[in-house]
Write a protein that holds these residues in place. Structure first.
Motif, PDB file in Angstrom:
ATOM      1  N   PHE A 243      -9.583  11.274   2.052  1.00 49.60           N
ATOM      2  CA  PHE A 243      -9.102  10.755   0.372  1.00 49.60           C
ATOM      3  C   PHE A 243      -7.183  10.152   1.254  1.00 49.60           C
ATOM      4  O   PHE A 243      -6.506  11.329   1.362  1.00 49.60           O
ATOM      5  CB  PHE A 243      -9.000  11.750  -0.790  1.00 49.60           C
ATOM      6  CG  PHE A 243     -10.711  12.378  -0.440  1.00 49.60           C
ATOM      7  CD1 PHE A 243     -11.954  11.372  -1.325  1.00 49.60           C
ATOM      8  CD2 PHE A 243     -11.799  13.075  -0.320  1.00 49.60           C
ATOM      9  CE1 PHE A 243     -13.424  11.325  -1.543  1.00 49.60           C
ATOM     10  CE2 PHE A 243     -12.658  13.141  -0.354  1.00 49.60           C
ATOM     11  CZ  PHE A 243     -13.924  12.250  -0.924  1.00 49.60           C
ATOM     12  N   ASN A 244      -6.933   9.859  -0.122  1.00 50.53           N
ATOM     13  CA  ASN A 244      -5.580   9.750  -0.585  1.00 50.53           C
ATOM     14  C   ASN A 244      -5.552   8.451  -1.630  1.00 50.53           C
ATOM     15  O   ASN A 244      -5.900   8.479  -2.046  1.00 50.53           O
ATOM     16  CB  ASN A 244      -4.711   8.723   0.572  1.00 50.53           C
ATOM     17  CG  ASN A 244      -5.739   7.233   0.142  1.00 50.53           C
ATOM     18  OD1 ASN A 244      -5.445   6.070  -0.606  1.00 50.53           O
ATOM     19  ND2 ASN A 244      -6.500   6.998   1.629  1.00 50.53           N
ATOM     20  N   LEU A 245      -4.395   9.364  -2.097  1.00 49.82           N
ATOM     21  CA  LEU A 245      -3.492   8.451  -3.375  1.00 49.82           C
ATOM     22  C   LEU A 245      -2.121   8.575  -3.441  1.00 49.82           C
ATOM     23  O   LEU A 245      -1.020   9.364  -2.752  1.00 49.82           O
ATOM     24  CB  LEU A 245      -3.554   9.863  -4.790  1.00 49.82           C
ATOM     25  CG  LEU A 245      -3.695   9.628  -6.136  1.00 49.82           C
ATOM     26  CD1 LEU A 245      -4.974  10.169  -7.180  1.00 49.82           C
ATOM     27  CD2 LEU A 245      -2.624  10.518  -6.042  1.00 49.82           C
ATOM     28  N   GLY A 246      -1.641   7.338  -4.082  1.00 50.75           N
ATOM     29  CA  GLY A 246      -0.300   7.251  -3.834  1.00 50.75           C
ATOM     30  C   GLY A 246      -0.101   6.984  -5.870  1.00 50.75           C
ATOM     31  O   GLY A 246      -0.682   6.374  -5.864  1.00 50.75           O
ATOM     32  N   ALA A 247       1.207   7.444  -6.124  1.00 55.18           N
ATOM     33  CA  ALA A 247       1.481   7.010  -7.431  1.00 55.18           C
ATOM     34  C   ALA A 247       2.907   6.523  -6.718  1.00 55.18           C
ATOM     35  O   ALA A 247       3.868   7.341  -6.648  1.00 55.18           O
ATOM     36  CB  ALA A 247       1.382   7.995  -8.015  1.00 55.18           C
TER      37      ALA A 247
ATOM     38  N   VAL B 195      -0.904   3.162 -10.039  1.00 58.73           N
ATOM     39  CA  VAL B 195      -1.444   4.689  -8.898  1.00 58.73           C
ATOM     40  C   VAL B 195      -2.494   3.962  -8.132  1.00 58.73           C
ATOM     41  O   VAL B 195      -3.293   3.077  -8.574  1.00 58.73           O
ATOM     42  CB  VAL B 195      -2.325   5.366  -9.431  1.00 58.73           C
ATOM     43  CG1 VAL B 195      -3.273   6.623  -8.992  1.00 58.73           C
ATOM     44  CG2 VAL B 195      -1.451   6.112 -11.017  1.00 58.73           C
ATOM     45  N   LEU B 196      -2.451   3.832  -6.241  1.00 59.04           N
ATOM     46  CA  LEU B 196      -3.274   3.811  -5.712  1.00 59.04           C
ATOM     47  C   LEU B 196      -3.850   4.682  -5.023  1.00 59.04           C
ATOM     48  O   LEU B 196      -3.320   5.215  -4.755  1.00 59.04           O
ATOM     49  CB  LEU B 196      -3.040   2.890  -5.049  1.00 59.04           C
ATOM     50  CG  LEU B 196      -3.277   2.553  -3.473  1.00 59.04           C
ATOM     51  CD1 LEU B 196      -4.388   0.682  -3.804  1.00 59.04           C
ATOM     52  CD2 LEU B 196      -2.916   1.331  -2.417  1.00 59.04           C
ATOM     53  N   SER B 197      -5.072   4.589  -5.516  1.00 59.36           N
ATOM     54  CA  SER B 197      -5.780   5.782  -5.121  1.00 59.36           C
ATOM     55  C   SER B 197      -7.579   5.518  -3.788  1.00 59.36           C
ATOM     56  O   SER B 197      -7.942   3.972  -3.636  1.00 59.36           O
ATOM     57  CB  SER B 197      -7.223   7.002  -5.860  1.00 59.36           C
ATOM     58  OG  SER B 197      -7.870   5.851  -6.685  1.00 59.36           O
ATOM     59  N   GLY B 198      -7.769   6.440  -2.818  1.00 61.46           N
ATOM     60  CA  GLY B 198      -8.599   5.559  -1.977  1.00 61.46           C
ATOM     61  C   GLY B 198      -9.554   6.691  -1.593  1.00 61.46           C
ATOM     62  O   GLY B 198      -9.458   8.481  -1.115  1.00 61.46           O
ATOM     63  N   VAL B 199     -10.847   6.188  -0.921  1.00 56.82           N
ATOM     64  CA  VAL B 199     -11.193   6.992   0.299  1.00 56.82           C
ATOM     65  C   VAL B 199     -12.111   6.326   1.352  1.00 56.82           C
ATOM     66  O   VAL B 199     -12.085   5.660   0.842  1.00 56.82           O
ATOM     67  CB  VAL B 199     -12.670   7.907  -0.369  1.00 56.82           C
ATOM     68  CG1 VAL B 199     -13.763   6.476  -0.754  1.00 56.82           C
ATOM     69  CG2 VAL B 199     -13.239   8.505   0.538  1.00 56.82           C
TER      70      VAL B 199
ATOM     71  N   LYS C  28       1.273  -1.332   0.134  1.00 55.43           N
ATOM     72  CA  LYS C  28       0.071  -0.022   0.031  1.00 55.43           C
ATOM     73  C   LYS C  28       0.872   1.388   0.330  1.00 55.43           C
ATOM     74  O   LYS C  28      -0.130   2.367  -0.324  1.00 55.43           O
ATOM     75  CB  LYS C  28      -1.252  -0.156   0.840  1.00 55.43           C
ATOM     76  CG  LYS C  28      -2.168  -1.302   1.524  1.00 55.43           C
ATOM     77  CD  LYS C  28      -2.778  -1.081  -0.216  1.00 55.43           C
ATOM     78  CE  LYS C  28      -4.178  -2.224   0.043  1.00 55.43           C
ATOM     79  NZ  LYS C  28      -5.230  -2.061   0.823  1.00 55.43           N
ATOM     80  N   LEU C  29       1.615   0.997   0.368  1.00 56.03           N
ATOM     81  CA  LEU C  29       3.060   2.594   0.290  1.00 56.03           C
ATOM     82  C   LEU C  29       3.239   2.265  -1.327  1.00 56.03           C
ATOM     83  O   LEU C  29       4.096   1.632  -1.868  1.00 56.03           O
ATOM     84  CB  LEU C  29       4.425   1.898   1.092  1.00 56.03           C
ATOM     85  CG  LEU C  29       3.804   1.833   2.403  1.00 56.03           C
ATOM     86  CD1 LEU C  29       5.401   2.105   3.013  1.00 56.03           C
ATOM     87  CD2 LEU C  29       3.050   3.284   3.326  1.00 56.03           C
TER      88      LEU C  29
END
Length: 749
Positions: free
Chosen positions: A618-622, A644-648, A110-111
């Motif tokens: 909200f979070n987003l990691g690319a 890209v991992l995006s979430g809420v 997830k990182l």
């Protein structure tokens, strides 16, 4: 409630409602305080205790971003918003439990910047910025984890339930940890000791539908006077896992997958750990003994050439048949932290025994009629002795300095009717000095130097040649006698600068040095776990890197964004690549050989957390990695794609004093096509995965029970992981999975 801890002593206490806290019976010396509170930024402070009581006043700044409260202490030097220039991500037990995918490495995915190499569902290992194997160091309680990390099918022998705090250091980390930290370091830190006369326990249970995995783990930890202790026992059992396909294409043949399950991918695990020690005013000393035990099947089509016969269903999805692997890892760790005047001595010593066995049915060309090994194809037994020491001194509010050494002695012994690695002995060691100086409250500089040396003594191996189970009298020299010595230095420097109050710029530059391993120098055999014949190179020289790492962060009460670009030039980069020829050995495909070329790695990560409302985040990691072999002009093999991992996440209100800390979440993982591949390497199409779930606490009277219900790959997408070894067989990854877990905390005293 704010939690205040002293890193050097492993002590922690909770401030009262007015914010007051105290530690009694501290000896005169220098200490480092760390303060965390949910909803506030973590703070760190150096203090010096003389003969009188010391009054300390601290103020925390409010923050709606959960990540801000997750900075922790790590061995062997402290971390904080300022004190370390490298890009660091920190995970606590709540994060690891929420993302437990059955293995420790899967929780790290997830990182941004972290991916995994998977072997089915039960085996995985981490990849940091496109690099893995011997370029990533795993430290467990200050001791480098040593197993068969050179193999993609060799997972980390770490109980996923027995991890409390994790620090991931991305970028050049060889200075403080050794040459294997060239790509990054994953530190597994022990939990803080319980308070005096406190004993707590927990029971955790988890079910995963895709492979019918049942996991149960029970733990206890406590503090009785000067005695601290803890223990854990974990059981995991899983069946053949499901894929969203009923057939696959290999070498032009269409082969069946019975009831969407990959045959013989079941397994079982039994792990335990126990710790005991003394906690005094001078520090602490603890002894930890743990054992990881895993039996796992190997997909029947991954050993030899897959065909319809060996893929037929055997009537039991939970049995473990041949081919299979057996992995055991014993660790005995002795950790000490001792106050000597104004200095802290940290002494860590360890012994590890890693045993890996692979079982398969022999070919007629491999054994004599009186085969003494039976179905034992390969046995690798690795004994490792480690001793590390660090002496640190705090220079008031102006920083600290650390001098230390690392040493390691390894013995590898092999047997079985197949050959992959020879017997060898290896001695490695290094000295380092690290200095951190705080010019102002907002500007910190650090730098250090390191010297490393190693000696490898690798035995010649002669393999008898048989024809139709009869000896020919000839011998095949799979590797010669090899003795190699290496010695070199490395260094790094960096700074952390907080400007305009909410911006933090960190920059690190370093030159690292990596010693070729005996595996890279001398392997020569069929590695069934990777479905390939791997060949070492006895002439490999040292690997030198020149790396830069930058991290720019903006943090406010409701918004956090970090951008982390990196660049590295590698002189003599060592890697395993496919060769344009087939192996002469039975049960294999093309040859993969260790090569050495100049290369570059560049890319970066972007991470954002936004909390527009009190309970909504909200979070987003690319992440993106670009590399190139400068000698061939081609990409390096096994490079993760852009993703890209995006979430809420939304926190729900409490319900009638029964449901507390409720939350719902959804995440989308999008991976791009990977068309930048090495010669003879396959391209991989991109994919989109959906995950969602809910969790929280349920109160049964005074008993709290934590639960989580979640689903992975909810659309049952057919996709391929470019880093999976089953990608070579055109096998898709696991299909839809529903997970349910509960944890019951128990206050014994």
């Amino acid at each position: 409630m704010a939690i205040v801890s002293i890193h050097e002593l492993g002590k922690a206490t909770i401030a009262d409602e007015e914010g007051f806290f105290q530690f009694e019976n501290l000896r005169p010396g220098s200490y480092h305080l760390h303060i965390t509170h949910v909803g506030f930024r973590a703070e760190n402070k150096n203090i010096s205790i003389l003969d009188a009581d010391r009054f300390v006043e601290l103020s925390l700044k409010e923050s709606a971003i959960q990540l801000e409260s997750l900075t922790i202490e790590a061995n062997p030097f402290k971390n904080g918003p300022l004190e370390q220039s490298q890009t660091i991500m920190v995970l606590d037990r709540d994060f690891l439990e929420r993302n437990n995918g059955g293995t420790f490495a899967n929780a790290l995915e997830k990182l941004p910047g972290i991916s995994t190499i998977n072997t089915g569902v039960g085996i995985s290992k981490p990849v940091i910025r496109g690099m893995s194997f011997n370029r990533i160091m795993i430290n467990d309680r200050g001791i480098k984890q040593e197993g068969q990390q050179w193999g993609a099918d060799h997972g980390l022998e770490i109980d996923p339930f027995d991890v409390d705090r994790v620090e991931v250091v991305k970028g050049p980390s060889s200075l403080l940890y050794g040459s294997d930290g060239m790509a990054g370091v994953i530190n597994i830190a022990p939990p803080a000791f319980k308070q005096d006369n406190e004993i707590e326990g927990s029971f955790t249970s988890m079910y995963r539908s895709n492979n019918d995995m049942f996991s149960n783990s029970i733990a206890v930890e406590g503090n009785q006077g000067d005695l601290v202790f803890g223990g854990r026992f974990t059981m995991q059992d899983f069946a053949d896992y499901r894929v969203p396909a009923d057939q696959f294409n290999y070498a032009g043949f269409i082969l069946p997958i019975f009831e969407n399950r990959l045959k013989n991918t079941a397994g079982r695990e039994r792990h335990f750990s126990t710790m005991a020690g003394a906690k005094k005013d001078w520090g602490y000393s603890t002894l930890t003994i743990s054992r990881f035990d895993q039996e796992a099947g190997i997909f029947a089509g991954a050993v030899g050439v897959p065909n319809s016969f060996n893929l037929r269903h055997d009537g039991n999805f939970r049995n473990i048949d041949i081919p299979r692997q057996s992995n055991q890892h014993l660790k005995v760790l002795w950790n000490n932290s001792i106050l000597i005047n104004d200095y802290w001595l940290e002494l860590d010593m360890g012994y590890q025994k890693n045993e890996r066995r692979e079982f398969s049915r022999p070919h007629a060309q491999e054994v004599a009629p009186d085969n003494p090994f039976g179905n034992l194809a390969l046995s690798l037994v690795l004994d490792v002795w480690t001793a590390n020491a660090r002496i640190s001194k705090t220079h008031g509010e102006k920083g600290q300095s650390i001098f230390g050494f690392n040493s390691q002695y390894s013995i590898n012994r092999q047997s079985g009717f197949e050959f992959l690695l020879p017997n060898f002995e290896s001695l490695q060691g290094g000295l380092f000095y690290f200095r951190e100086h705080k010019f102002t409250q907002d500007f910190v500089v650090n730098a250090g130097l390191r010297l490393d040396g190693a000696y490898h003594d690798i035995e010649e191996h002669l393999q008898p040649i048989y024809e139709r189970m009869r000896p020919t009298g000839e011998m095949d020299q799979r590797n010669p006698d090899i003795q190699r010595e290496f010695f070199n230095g490395s260094g790094s420097a960096g700074f952390s600068w907080v400007f305009l109050e909410k911006f933090n710029l960190k920059f690190n530059v370093g030159s690292a040095y990596r010693i070729p391993t005996p595996i890279e120098l001398s392997s020569n055999g069929v590695h069934h776990g990777n479905f390939r014949h791997e060949v070492g190179n006895a002439t490999l020289e040292r690997e030198r890197s020149y790396q830069t790492d930058l991290n720019l962060a903006y943090s406010s009460k409701k918004f956090l964004v970090t951008f982390s670009p990196f660049f590295g030039y590698y002189d003599g980069y060592i890697y395993l690549a496919p060769a344009p020829r087939f192996s002469p050995l039975p049960g294999s495909s093309i040859i993969w050989e260790y090569r050495q070329n100049n290369a570059i790695f560049t890319g970066g990560e972007l991470m954002t957390n936004i909390s527009p409302l009190k309970n909504l985040t909200f979070n987003l990691g690319a992440e993106y990695v670009y590399n190139q072999n400068l000698d061939t002009g081609l990409p390096l093999p096994l490079t993760p794609p852009f993703s890209v991992l995006s979430g809420v996440e939304y926190k729900l209100p409490n319900i009638r004093n029964v449901f507390d800390n409720l939350y719902v979440f959804a995440e989308v993982r999008q991976a791009a096509d990977q068309n930048r591949v090495d010669r003879n390497e396959r391209t991989t199409e991109g994919y989109t995965l959906l995950e969602a779930g809910l969790g929280g606490d349920v109160l049964f009277g005074k008993q709290e029970v934590k639960f989580q219900l979640s689903g992975q790959n909810l659309t049952n997408a057919v996709y391929f992981n470019h880093l999976s070894r089953y990608r070579l067989l055109n096998l898709p990854e696991q299909g839809r999975n529903i997970s349910f877990s509960i944890k019951v905390p128990l206050t014994i005293r």
